[in-house]
Design a protein around this motif. Sequence first.
Motif, PDB file in Angstrom:
ATOM      1  N   GLU A  38       0.830  -1.208   0.000  1.00 14.59           N
ATOM      2  CA  GLU A  38       0.000   0.000   0.000  1.00 14.59           C
ATOM      3  C   GLU A  38       0.863   1.256   0.000  1.00 14.59           C
ATOM      4  OE1 GLU A  38      -2.746  -0.052   3.189  1.00 14.59           O
ATOM      5  OE2 GLU A  38      -3.959  -1.701   2.369  1.00 14.59           O
ATOM      6  N   THR A  39       1.959   1.182   0.738  1.00 15.00           N
ATOM      7  CA  THR A  39       2.883   2.327   0.750  1.00 15.00           C
ATOM      8  C   THR A  39       3.462   2.580  -0.632  1.00 15.00           C
ATOM      9  OG1 THR A  39       3.461   1.882   3.052  1.00 15.00           O
ATOM     10  CG2 THR A  39       4.986   3.248   1.804  1.00 15.00           C
ATOM     11  N   GLU A  40       3.878   1.496  -1.314  1.00 16.11           N
ATOM     12  CA  GLU A  40       4.440   1.642  -2.658  1.00 16.11           C
ATOM     13  C   GLU A  40       3.383   2.164  -3.636  1.00 16.11           C
ATOM     14  OE1 GLU A  40       7.497   1.374  -3.590  1.00 16.11           O
ATOM     15  OE2 GLU A  40       8.275   0.668  -1.665  1.00 16.11           O
ATOM     16  N   ASP A  41       2.161   1.654  -3.508  1.00 12.99           N
ATOM     17  CA  ASP A  41       1.080   2.151  -4.381  1.00 12.99           C
ATOM     18  C   ASP A  41       0.828   3.635  -4.153  1.00 12.99           C
ATOM     19  OD1 ASP A  41       0.824  -0.374  -5.385  1.00 12.99           O
ATOM     20  OD2 ASP A  41      -0.905  -0.921  -4.130  1.00 12.99           O
ATOM     21  N   LEU A  42       0.871   4.038  -2.877  1.00 11.91           N
ATOM     22  CA  LEU A  42       0.671   5.459  -2.568  1.00 11.91           C
ATOM     23  C   LEU A  42       1.804   6.303  -3.130  1.00 11.91           C
ATOM     24  CD1 LEU A  42      -0.988   7.602  -1.115  1.00 11.91           C
ATOM     25  CD2 LEU A  42       0.318   7.108   0.984  1.00 11.91           C
ATOM     26  N   ILE A  43       3.036   5.792  -3.027  1.00  7.35           N
ATOM     27  CA  ILE A  43       4.187   6.519  -3.592  1.00  7.35           C
ATOM     28  C   ILE A  43       4.038   6.665  -5.097  1.00  7.35           C
ATOM     29  CG2 ILE A  43       6.673   6.405  -4.008  1.00  7.35           C
ATOM     30  CD1 ILE A  43       6.970   5.093  -1.274  1.00  7.35           C
TER      31      ILE A  43
END
Length: 418
Positions: free
Chosen positions: A124-129
């Motif tokens: 989720e963090t990577e998707d948000l980035i």
Amino acid sequence: MKLLARYNRVNIAATILVLLVGGLCYYFILRFVLIHQLDKDLKIEEQEVKDYVQHNSSLPNAANYKDQKVVFEPAGSGNIKRKIYSVNLYDTTEDEQIQGRRLIFIIENAGKNYKVSITKSQQETEDLIQLIVLLTLAIVVLLLVVLFIINRFVLNKLWLPFNNTLQQLKQFNLSNKSAIKLEDSNINEFKELNSAVTTMSNSVIKDYDALKSFTENASHEIQTPLAVINSKLELLMQAENFSEIQMQYIQHIQEEISRLSKLNQSLLLLTKIDNQQFKDTEHVDIANIVAKHLNNYEELIAAKEITLTQNIDAACIVSMNKIMAEILVSNLITNAIKHNIKNGAITITSEMNRLTVSNTGTELKSNPDELFERFRKDKVNSESLGLGLSIVKKICEQYNYKAVYEYANGLHTIAIEF
């Protein structure tokens, strides 16, 4: 390269460079902040496990969710150090490897040590980035497009006063006696430029008019005393009581006065051309004028034993003042005779829109580009006034004709393109 194009290139290149460097820094800082937040979540989970054990004297149930996994394992002596690190996880739903963060610490319960492993997915963090980066790139592209449009249209409009001033300077001609007309601008730099250009052009026109008036007046005033001196010398030469040496001195003086008179007449003619006193135009047959002047210079050509070749096209009709045409042809032929060699040759070719005069002679010692300038003459012939070809150039400029000189195979060639 135009200033505006140079500015656009530097501006866009600097913008792209700053945005690329800033974008990379922004990506890594954002990634660091979000991962740091993920690590804080792991620490919160750690504290919850410890609180549960403290209040319930037992371990919580292990958990295995999509985004989080909690595992309890016996730790034995308990020498495992607490740490947080990145791990690769396998996502069964997507059938791919994903990034994750894992926290390991030791906890004691009922006299036994347990290794607790808490793992959180970083997906989720990577998707948000990625989402934030894509939005940032979209804004950057939009910014570049807006900058390009501004530079292309708005700046072009802002530079219109400068371009108008430049165009006026290119069209500025002293002989027209017309002042430069510049457009008003609300930009201070362009106002100062227009003011400086206007002041300069008015000053140049004033000085040019003063110089022409002086030249014309001086030529008129000099002509009368020259004629009187020449007349008195002719009377003096008729006397019989002079020695041969004295007669030679008088003859040299008369020759120099004659040369000075020709110089004065040439300067007066240049002034009249500058003042546009030969405005009347008509259809002039260049072939007839060439034939007329060749007939006038027939004895001079024969005296230097020059071979004359004519290729005259009767269709060479130009629109100009007849007196100017006479002077143009006369100066070209005179120049070809004066700067020729004994037993040399002259070739005159007349075509529909071109008159060419070629003559034999030694190669110029001076710069050929200076041949049409006033008082410029080759060092070999010091008797030349250096004004004949200057008059030719001035006549060509008045009618937008082109005078071209070249030297090849021992021939000096001057071509007038009508």
